[in-house]
Design a protein around this motif. Structure first.
Motif, PDB file in Angstrom:
ATOM      1  N   ALA A  25      -9.094   9.018   4.847  1.00 12.38           N
ATOM      2  CA  ALA A  25     -10.084   9.207   3.783  1.00 12.38           C
ATOM      3  C   ALA A  25     -11.407   8.521   4.109  1.00 12.38           C
ATOM      4  N   LEU A  42       0.838  -1.203   0.000  1.00 14.73           N
ATOM      5  CA  LEU A  42       0.000   0.000   0.000  1.00 14.73           C
ATOM      6  C   LEU A  42       0.872   1.252   0.000  1.00 14.73           C
ATOM      7  N   GLN A  89       1.168   9.042   3.011  1.00 16.77           N
ATOM      8  CA  GLN A  89      -0.010   8.770   2.193  1.00 16.77           C
ATOM      9  C   GLN A  89      -0.832   7.614   2.772  1.00 16.77           C
ATOM     10  N   ILE A  90      -0.182   6.693   3.497  1.00 24.92           N
ATOM     11  CA  ILE A  90      -0.928   5.618   4.153  1.00 24.92           C
ATOM     12  C   ILE A  90      -1.846   6.210   5.217  1.00 24.92           C
ATOM     13  N   LEU A 126       0.888   4.079  -2.902  1.00 28.63           N
ATOM     14  CA  LEU A 126       0.455   5.443  -2.588  1.00 28.63           C
ATOM     15  C   LEU A 126       1.591   6.456  -2.581  1.00 28.63           C
ATOM     16  N   ARG A 131      -7.015  -5.214  -0.716  1.00 27.89           N
ATOM     17  CA  ARG A 131      -5.579  -4.960  -0.837  1.00 27.89           C
ATOM     18  C   ARG A 131      -4.729  -6.034  -0.165  1.00 27.89           C
ATOM     19  N   TYR A 156      -4.668   7.792   3.562  1.00 19.95           N
ATOM     20  CA  TYR A 156      -5.572   6.751   3.044  1.00 19.95           C
ATOM     21  C   TYR A 156      -6.576   6.348   4.127  1.00 19.95           C
TER      22      TYR A 156
END
Length: 189
Positions: free
Chosen positions: A125, A109, A118-119, A113, A159, A122
């Motif tokens: 989000a 991941l 960014q994890i 990303l 994922r 994520y």
């Protein structure tokens, strides 16, 4: 004389739960390594809750490569067998293998990303980038899952993550501060 702070009553069972509540639970996470640790701990908490997991937390840290996903992802069958013989942790093959699979999925991941920051984004989000502030009374138990947790569960399983059902995902969301489920009377709310 020390004044007792009002806290969520379900964490007042012992010092381990109380300390976890007072210093971590519901604190919005901004670091990927902490988020991965919570994911791993909740993986071991499936079906038994977090009380025992938290009591064994430091042993998990020692035996699971300091919750370092890069090191944990390299664990093979020999390490799994050693962990199954280790009384310091929860000895459950499915959970041990899930922790290793989750480390691999976590790294994938991050690669997809573009990094650890960014994890974290994520995961945020799933709550539209801002922690959800629930307004609950102490006697009102938090839900076991929500549509956001169900969406997270589906996305993580797609994922390659394991043992990340909706209730586990909601637990991660609560612990990582994506959801504020502290009672409104709690000093941490």
């Amino acid at each position: 004389m020390m004044i007792a702070l009002p806290r969520c009553s379900w964490f007042d069972q012992n010092n381990t739960l109380r300390d976890f509540h007072d210093h971590e639970w519901g604190e919005p996470v901004t670091e990927a390594d902490i988020l991965f640790e919570y994911l791993t701990l909740h993986t071991f908490g499936v079906g038994i809750g977090m009380k025992l997991v938290l009591q064994k937390r430091e042993h998990f840290r020692q035996e699971l490569a300091g919750f370092d996903p890069e090191r944990l992802a390299r664990f093979g069958p020999n390490q799994v067998e050693e962990l199954l013989e280790n009384p310091r942790i929860i000895r459950n093959r499915r959970k041990i293998e899930a922790a290793i699979a989750n480390a691999k999925a976590w790294l994938q991941l991050g690669n997809e990303l573009g990094g650890e920051a960014q994890i974290v984004a994520y995961f945020y989000a799933f709550v539209d980038g801002m922690p959800i502030d629930n307004q609950r009374l102490d006697h009102e138990p938090p839900p076991l899952t929500t549509p956001a947790a169900e969406a997270m569960s589906v996305a993580l399983k797609t994922r390659g993550f394991s043992l990340t059902g909706p209730a586990t995902c909601y637990g991660i969301m609560q612990t990582a501060g994506l959801v504020n489920d502290h009672a409104v009377t709690c000093f941490r709310h």
